[in-house]
Write a protein that holds these residues in place. Structure first.
Motif, PDB file in Angstrom:
ATOM      1  N   GLU A   4      11.848  43.921  53.808  1.00  0.00           N
ATOM      2  CA  GLU A   4      12.889  43.979  54.826  1.00  0.00           C
ATOM      3  C   GLU A   4      13.277  42.587  55.297  1.00  0.00           C
ATOM      4  O   GLU A   4      14.456  42.312  55.567  1.00  0.00           O
ATOM      5  N   ALA A   5      12.278  41.698  55.398  1.00  0.00           N
ATOM      6  CA  ALA A   5      12.570  40.320  55.812  1.00  0.00           C
ATOM      7  C   ALA A   5      13.472  39.630  54.798  1.00  0.00           C
ATOM      8  O   ALA A   5      14.372  38.865  55.162  1.00  0.00           O
ATOM      9  N   GLU A   6      13.241  39.901  53.513  1.00  0.00           N
ATOM     10  CA  GLU A   6      14.084  39.314  52.477  1.00  0.00           C
ATOM     11  C   GLU A   6      15.522  39.819  52.597  1.00  0.00           C
ATOM     12  O   GLU A   6      16.475  39.048  52.450  1.00  0.00           O
ATOM     13  N   ARG A   7      15.675  41.116  52.888  1.00  0.00           N
ATOM     14  CA  ARG A   7      17.033  41.660  53.052  1.00  0.00           C
ATOM     15  C   ARG A   7      17.698  41.118  54.317  1.00  0.00           C
ATOM     16  O   ARG A   7      18.890  40.828  54.331  1.00  0.00           O
ATOM     17  N   ASP A   8      16.892  40.996  55.395  1.00  0.00           N
ATOM     18  CA  ASP A   8      17.459  40.493  56.654  1.00  0.00           C
ATOM     19  C   ASP A   8      17.900  39.042  56.533  1.00  0.00           C
ATOM     20  O   ASP A   8      18.803  38.597  57.246  1.00  0.00           O
ATOM     21  N   ALA A  28      19.287  37.731  53.962  1.00  0.00           N
ATOM     22  CA  ALA A  28      20.459  37.595  53.104  1.00  0.00           C
ATOM     23  C   ALA A  28      21.706  37.119  53.842  1.00  0.00           C
ATOM     24  O   ALA A  28      22.417  36.236  53.358  1.00  0.00           O
ATOM     25  N   PRO A  29      22.027  37.655  55.053  1.00  0.00           N
ATOM     26  CA  PRO A  29      23.237  37.189  55.735  1.00  0.00           C
ATOM     27  C   PRO A  29      23.208  35.706  56.100  1.00  0.00           C
ATOM     28  O   PRO A  29      24.258  35.094  56.314  1.00  0.00           O
ATOM     29  N   MET A  30      22.003  35.135  56.192  1.00  0.00           N
ATOM     30  CA  MET A  30      21.875  33.718  56.550  1.00  0.00           C
ATOM     31  C   MET A  30      21.987  32.804  55.343  1.00  0.00           C
ATOM     32  O   MET A  30      22.003  31.585  55.487  1.00  0.00           O
ATOM     33  N   PHE A  31      22.040  33.411  54.141  1.00  0.00           N
ATOM     34  CA  PHE A  31      22.041  32.589  52.928  1.00  0.00           C
ATOM     35  C   PHE A  31      23.207  31.615  52.904  1.00  0.00           C
ATOM     36  O   PHE A  31      23.067  30.450  52.551  1.00  0.00           O
ATOM     37  N   TRP A  32      24.379  32.074  53.289  1.00  0.00           N
ATOM     38  CA  TRP A  32      25.574  31.237  53.165  1.00  0.00           C
ATOM     39  C   TRP A  32      25.567  30.070  54.129  1.00  0.00           C
ATOM     40  O   TRP A  32      26.292  29.097  53.946  1.00  0.00           O
ATOM     41  N   SER A  33      24.725  30.137  55.144  1.00  0.00           N
ATOM     42  CA  SER A  33      24.657  29.014  56.086  1.00  0.00           C
ATOM     43  C   SER A  33      23.438  28.132  55.853  1.00  0.00           C
ATOM     44  O   SER A  33      23.190  27.202  56.621  1.00  0.00           O
TER      45      SER A  33
END
Length: 476
Positions: free
Chosen positions: A225-229, A231-236
């Motif tokens: 779940e932490a890996e999925r959570d 994901a939205p921060m990847f682009w920053s």
């Protein structure tokens, strides 16, 4: 002081990367103690020390790539012998003159340690009043004389005992392997895993005897779940370039070897791909029966097992798919192999690995299931050996576990065929003029057109499909 050089731990490997040192200068090491972990183009390998003594120098830093033959580490060997016990003669004093002496030089290392020392035998002495010394032998250390008839009897009984031991060992192997591969977890833990959608074979147990605990399942679920959570921060995320938008990763180890092999294969072997949709409903029924069978208790069974058997069966009917195209001094030749080293592509944290099951054609359904489980577990743990990565003859890639229907895989170098196994899902299917829900999968095969013509590839794929549609054909 002795220096140990980087050996060729595979077949013709030329370099390896230092992943991590297990010792440092000043540490004391013993023979066969793991002192470094290296990454080759094939796998992670732990090297055991061929020396005992004090580490004097490490000749490379972690992350550094060394050529085979380069110095790895130096050891100040311990050369003194322990003092003998009181009133006990030293082995060297009572050994016969022709007793083999173990070489002090380390043998070739392939990740399994130096060769075992030669056996040292104690001199035999005859008891008073029994047998006379052999002719020409001295009074001391003479071997007793054994009558020829008794010697024959002893030899025959030893052979019978050895054969019986071999049979018992062979009979015990499947049971031992099944126990080792079994996932250890109590019913409440299995219930929690099922509710959370966690595959227990992916979880590392921390309980006694490697048992998976409730905390292990919850920890695994939280990590996913932490890996999925994240994901939205990847682009920053910040990288290494001035604008923080680029991260550079050197290409080496498994990724480097895979890239090189795939380019060579794609631009050397003329690929042709074909596909077939298959009604695998009876395969699903067969797998369900195997799971309930006492013979398969504790063994993970999946449709991949049936597909593996189908590939072996179909290759026997179409031998040229289990072959190699080889360039020789006298021109090219096709080498058809009368054995199956079945490669199974495995996605691991270190990249794509293709270990293979040796002599798969000789394995029963149960033995093949155990081999598949062992192959997957070893690959996930990063313990696949170089020997398990070489000598493959035909490969299967199970893209269906990721929910993918089909694909056009690139042939593994040295082979002429690869089969992609798509996901099995319920779809509308026409049976006897009626549309009914059936378990459908798609098989995709890529072939080297220099060896496998269109007709041969089609017949091979049709034979594999036939088994998936009706596993009972394996009994013919």
């Amino acid at each position: 002081m002795s220096t140990f050089n980087l050996p060729d731990v595979g077949e013709g490997l030329t370099e390896a990367e230092i992943v991590g040192w297990k010792v440092k200068p000043g540490d004391t090491v013993v023979v066969n103690q793991v002192f470094v972990e290296i990454e080759t183009a094939k796998s992670l390998v732990e090297l055991p020390s061929p020396y005992a003594g004090v580490v004097k120098e490490l000749h490379a830093a972690e992350g550094e790539t060394l050529a085979v033959g380069s110095p790895l580490f130096s050891v100040d060997e311990v050369g003194s012998r322990p003092a003998p016990l009181a009133n006990v003669p030293d082995v060297a004093d009572i050994a016969e003159a022709d007793t083999p002496v173990a070489s002090e030089e380390p043998g070739p290392l392939v990740g399994s340690g130096p060769k075992a020392d030669a056996v040292k035998r104690r001199a035999r002495t005859s008891r008073p009043g029994t047998n006379k010394p052999a002719k020409g032998a001295g009074a001391q250390g003479a071997a007793p004389v054994i009558p020829a008839a008794l010697a024959d009897t002893i030899s025959r009984r030893a052979a019978e005992i050895g054969q019986a031991s071999t049979r018992l060992t062979a009979a015990a192997k499947p049971a031992v392997a099944a126990f080792v591969d079994r996932v250890l977890a109590k019913p409440p833990v299995r219930k929690v895993a099922k509710e959370l959608g966690v595959d227990l074979t992916e979880v590392t147990g921390t309980g006694g005897r490697g048992e998976i605990t409730r905390d292990d399942v919850l920890s695994y679920k939280a990590q996913r779940e932490a890996e999925r959570d994240a994901a939205p921060m990847f682009w920053s995320a910040k990288g290494q370039e001035e604008d923080g938008r680029l991260i550079r990763t050197p290409v080496r180890g498994i990724r480097k070897a895979t890239a090189k092999a795939m380019v060579e294969s794609a631009f050397t072997a003329p690929h042709v791909s074909i596909f077939v949709d298959v009604d695998a409903s009876r395969t699903m029924e067969y797998v369900a029966r195997l799971k309930k069978s006492r013979d398969f208790e504790g063994i993970k069974v999946s449709p991949l097992l049936v597909l593996a058997k189908a590939v072996i069966w179909a290759a026997a009917r179409n031998p040229s798919v289990n072959a190699s195209w080889v360039e020789t001094e006298n021109g090219a030749e096709i080498q058809v192999k009368h054995f199956m080293n079945l490669g199974i592509a495995a996605a691991t944290p270190r990249g794509l690995l293709v270990p293979n099951i040796k002599e798969a054609q000789d394995l029963s359904m149960r033995e093949l299931a155990i081999a598949l489980n062992d192959l997957a577990a070893t690959a996930r743990a990063g313990k696949t050996s170089p020997a398990d990565m070489t000598g493959g003859t035909l490969t299967v890639t199970n893209i269906g576990v990721l929910g993918i229907d089909t694909g056009t895989p690139i042939i593994n170098p040295g082979e002429v065929a690869i089969l992609a196994f798509g996901t099995i899902r319920q779809k509308p299917w026409v049976v006897d003029g009626q549309v009914v829900p059936r378990w459908i999968t798609t098989l995709g095969g890529s072939f080297d057109h220099r060896v496998v013509d269109g007709d041969l590839s089609a017949r091979f794929m049709a034979d594999v499909a036939a088994i998936m549609q009706e596993p009972a054909l394996l009994l013919d």
